[in-house]
Design a protein around this motif. Structure first.
Motif, mmCIF file in Angstrom:
data_model
loop_
_atom_site.group_PDB
_atom_site.id
_atom_site.type_symbol
_atom_site.label_atom_id
_atom_site.label_comp_id
_atom_site.label_asym_id
_atom_site.label_seq_id
_atom_site.Cartn_x
_atom_site.Cartn_y
_atom_site.Cartn_z
ATOM 1 N N SER A 56 0.986 -1.322 -0.050
ATOM 2 C CA SER A 56 -0.210 -0.093 0.039
ATOM 3 C C SER A 56 0.753 1.281 -0.085
ATOM 4 O O SER A 56 0.479 2.213 -0.870
ATOM 5 N N PRO A 57 1.954 1.326 0.591
ATOM 6 C CA PRO A 57 2.846 2.680 0.758
ATOM 7 C C PRO A 57 3.406 2.813 -0.801
ATOM 8 O O PRO A 57 3.232 4.113 -1.106
ATOM 9 N N TYR A 60 0.492 3.806 -3.140
ATOM 10 C CA TYR A 60 0.457 5.218 -2.936
ATOM 11 C C TYR A 60 1.354 6.387 -3.403
ATOM 12 O O TYR A 60 0.956 7.312 -4.105
ATOM 13 N N SER A 143 4.775 -5.435 1.492
ATOM 14 C CA SER A 143 4.889 -5.453 3.018
ATOM 15 C C SER A 143 5.125 -6.696 3.743
ATOM 16 O O SER A 143 5.120 -7.693 3.185
ATOM 17 N N ARG A 221 2.243 -1.951 7.433
ATOM 18 C CA ARG A 221 1.482 -2.007 6.150
ATOM 19 C C ARG A 221 0.999 -0.696 5.660
ATOM 20 O O ARG A 221 0.886 -0.664 4.463
ATOM 21 N N HIS A 222 0.785 0.036 6.654
ATOM 22 C CA HIS A 222 0.086 1.444 6.432
ATOM 23 C C HIS A 222 0.504 2.710 7.411
ATOM 24 O O HIS A 222 1.363 2.367 8.253
ATOM 25 N N SER A 254 -2.770 9.701 3.052
ATOM 26 C CA SER A 254 -2.409 8.353 3.330
ATOM 27 C C SER A 254 -2.704 7.819 4.840
ATOM 28 O O SER A 254 -2.952 6.272 4.731
ATOM 29 N N SER A 255 -3.103 8.337 5.726
ATOM 30 C CA SER A 255 -3.561 7.959 6.884
ATOM 31 C C SER A 255 -4.915 7.267 6.657
ATOM 32 O O SER A 255 -5.371 6.448 7.603
ATOM 33 N N SER A 258 -6.928 2.637 3.083
ATOM 34 C CA SER A 258 -6.986 1.725 3.574
ATOM 35 C C SER A 258 -6.261 0.419 2.765
ATOM 36 O O SER A 258 -6.041 0.919 1.685
ATOM 37 N N SER A 259 -6.008 -0.633 3.166
ATOM 38 C CA SER A 259 -5.123 -1.492 2.264
ATOM 39 C C SER A 259 -5.953 -2.066 1.295
ATOM 40 O O SER A 259 -6.964 -2.696 1.160
#
Length: 271
Positions: A56-57, A60, A143, A221-222, A254-255, A258-259
């Motif tokens: 996910s990062p 993004y 991740s 992961r997030h 980004s917060s 969600s995945s």
């Protein structure tokens, strides 16, 4: 004499797996396909670097890089595209392939925004690293899976590790200073921990084809902090000529991101 209408029927003498033999088998899945807008369709693409974003990062970060051109996509028949937006979106279930603009050499990015089952991982890996795309170097961003990690991972502690193919390590040994490492200064993935799924299949594909491949996994992961870490890692070691500072303006988003990888696999073909 018992009442035949209310009396319980006798138990079946067949096991459930025996009864399943009489059921109609599901039709086989179609093979995944690769669609590329290649100006020379008779010749494969030879990128100097192929980046495959699974975490996910990393998804993004590459979503917010504006200097990229969509050149193709990977099509999985079991993934529905009906809910996807017309333009690229982090919420789409897609697997798009981009060329980064302004790079000194051809650099491709594959954003895998859909779940790939274990049964399909090898087939997908063969398409992304195969006859149509022949990279000189591969970077896979994923991740850490908590259940596969030997040790304790604190939810508020950032960790990043790497695994490399033999060709990548051989390149390091030829350089006395270790300057040819794609990701300098990272610790190797701890012994006893396990990686599986598409990331493992891609690294194995690089190993089989003697390609210099690196798998980088991050934890958590997030979160904003891990996105900033991945962005710094790419800026410092991989995308030297790219300005990623504009991504910081939307870091708060980004917060709430969600995945994508945690969405349930909703294909009816697997039920």
């Amino acid at each position: 004499m018992g009442d035949v209408l209310t009396e319980l029927p006798p138990s079946s003498r067949f096991f459930q797996e025996d009864l399943d033999n009489f059921a109609t088998s599901s039709p086989p899945l179609s093979s995944p396909s690769l669609l590329l807008t290649n100006l020379k369709p008779d010749k494969p693409l030879h990128p100097s670097l192929l980046i495959i974003a699974l975490s996910s990062p990393s998804l993004y970060v590459f979503h917010h890089i504006s200097s990229k051109t969509l050149i193709g996509s990977l099509v999985l028949p079991e993934i529905p595209f009906s809910a996807n937006l017309i333009g690229p979106s982090l919420g789409d279930k897609s697997c798009n392939i981009y060329a980064l603009n302004g790079a000194d050499n051809l650099t491709l990015v594959v954003s895998v925004q859909c779940s790939v089952s274990a049964e399909r991982s090898i087939a997908v890996a063969k398409l992304l690293i195969g006859d149509q795309i022949i990279p000189e170097r591969v970077l896979i961003l994923d991740s850490v899976q908590n259940q596969n990690f030997r040790g304790r991972l604190a939810p508020d502690e950032i960790n990043v590790f790497k695994l490399e193919t033999s060709a990548e390590r051989k390149g390091l040994s030829d350089d006395g200073r270790g300057g040819s490492s794609l990701l300098k200064g990272l610790d190797y993935f701890p012994s006893g921990s396990v990686l599986d799924g598409l990331a493992a299949a891609l690294l194995a594909r690089c190993q089989m084809r003697k390609i210099r491949g690196t798998l980088c996994v991050s934890w958590p992961r997030h979160g904003v902090s891990v996105v900033a870490m991945v962005m710094s890692l790419l800026q410092r070691n991989v995308l030297h000529g790219f300005d990623l500072s504009s991504i910081g303006d939307s870091m708060d988003e980004s917060s709430r991101f969600s995945s994508i990888k945690n969405y349930p696999f909703d294909s009816d073909m697997y039920t």
